[in-house]
Scaffold this motif. Sequence first.
Motif, PDB file in Angstrom:
ATOM      1  N   THR A 129       0.845  -1.188   0.000  1.00 55.93           N
ATOM      2  CA  THR A 129       0.000   0.000   0.000  1.00 55.93           C
ATOM      3  C   THR A 129       0.883   1.240   0.000  1.00 55.93           C
ATOM      4  O   THR A 129       2.028   1.205   0.430  1.00 55.93           O
ATOM      5  CB  THR A 129      -0.912   0.006   1.233  1.00 55.93           C
ATOM      6  N   ARG A 130       0.307   2.356  -0.468  1.00 57.94           N
ATOM      7  CA  ARG A 130       1.089   3.583  -0.556  1.00 57.94           C
ATOM      8  C   ARG A 130       1.482   4.081   0.831  1.00 57.94           C
ATOM      9  O   ARG A 130       2.597   4.515   1.060  1.00 57.94           O
ATOM     10  CB  ARG A 130       0.266   4.656  -1.271  1.00 57.94           C
ATOM     11  N   THR A 133       4.537   2.260   2.434  1.00 54.36           N
ATOM     12  CA  THR A 133       5.877   2.632   1.958  1.00 54.36           C
ATOM     13  C   THR A 133       6.323   3.946   2.594  1.00 54.36           C
ATOM     14  O   THR A 133       7.476   4.082   3.008  1.00 54.36           O
ATOM     15  CB  THR A 133       5.873   2.764   0.427  1.00 54.36           C
ATOM     16  N   ALA A 134       5.373   4.904   2.707  1.00 53.80           N
ATOM     17  CA  ALA A 134       5.733   6.174   3.345  1.00 53.80           C
ATOM     18  C   ALA A 134       6.131   5.940   4.802  1.00 53.80           C
ATOM     19  O   ALA A 134       7.129   6.481   5.285  1.00 53.80           O
ATOM     20  CB  ALA A 134       4.547   7.132   3.275  1.00 53.80           C
TER      21      ALA A 134
END
Lengths: 185, 141, 112
Positions: A129-130, A133-134
């Motif tokens: 998921t985005r 990663t952040a």
Amino acid sequence: MEVIISVIIGFMIIGAIFALNAKDLLSAVIACGIVGYGLVICFLLLKAPDLAIVQIVVETITLIFMVAVILDSSSKELNEKRWTHLEGTSYINTRFVVNITTVIVFAGLLLFFFSQAIDVLAPFGQHVTRMSTAYIENGANQTGSANLVTGILFDFRGYDTLGEATILFTAVIGILTILRLKGKQ
Amino acid sequence: MTSIVKTVTRLVVGVIFIYGIYIILHGHLTPGGGFAGGAIIAGAFILLVLAYGSDMLKLKAKEAGSSVMESLAILAFLLMAVVAFFLGTKVFFHNYLPKGIIGDLISAGVIPLYNIAVGIEVAAALFTIFLALVIFKEESK
Amino acid sequence: MIVYLMCFILFLTGMYGVLSQRNLIKIVIGLSVMEISIFLFMALIGYIDAGVAPIVTQTGEQLIYVDPLPQAMVLTAIVIGLATNAMLLAIAIRLYKKYKTFDVRKINQLKG
């Protein structure tokens, strides 16, 4: 990995079915423990040691609560027959057939909808998921916490934890209210 | 309970308690944290009550005490969040203390303090629930 | 994909228990099975092949970490699940004290 976890989930399903069909409440509660402790093994295989520690303690405490509740109930709680069987009729009557068909049809429908719903996910083991990663890139530097789960829990998602604490507080107040026998004078 | 259970409990319960405190204090370095450590500490108290039993008055006093502890812990949690509003950049849950080096015991700013508050809260909540059940069963006999 | 479907079958087992059982304790067991399947599903979504547990080390090498966000959410949900289960059990024991049975049908028949 997928096969091993599937086998463990299969054991958990067997434990759940046994718990729901057990003849007395104590064996039902102990069979419910199979499901919880199987979940601990799954968490360890899925590289989630935080969850495994919490789950193994919480499952033990749940078992203590359940045994404390059922301990002085009478043993003839579950003695009556599951299917009411009238005299002079065959065992496979209309009601039995309707029940079984309904269960199978609805289980099939729900499974179909579920398989449609998980189509957006990547295959097992490759879903990224985005947000994650952040969090993984910046989490350690921005919070200073080596354990990323704790960092997310108390820094990025502090409101979640506050809500959880509030729910726990409310549940304790509710239990104290329900279980009080005499009103305060 | 028999004296075997009582003796084993007396030997083990302190170790469980210290393990819970270790899990809470190292929550930002190793697996664990406030939730796991709080549940372990509650388990130590539950073990003590199960093995030794107690009379009603003591149980009621313990229940009142743990209920107060829970309320104070959640209040401390909220106060830390509000202090961040005034000291930091006008944001709740802002991490305003120095971060330190990743991997040190004293690092990560306010996260260890939040861990301690949540640990006390979870331990007190679970122990209060257990005591409420025990008191109900004793009273309804 | 098979592991997601197995997880959902576990959910369906719990739901069948909630809908079909007449004993309050078994209804609580069914609810806790449903909860457990949800926790397992979220942990399954977060898993990444050959990943390690999300704890940063100081050696500086680039490791693949599993997704920490579902783990943080499940961590709070587990403790909430225990509290709600305890509340359901408290209601059950209160009903048992009044009606001397855990059976929902008998409790329905005994008005008052």
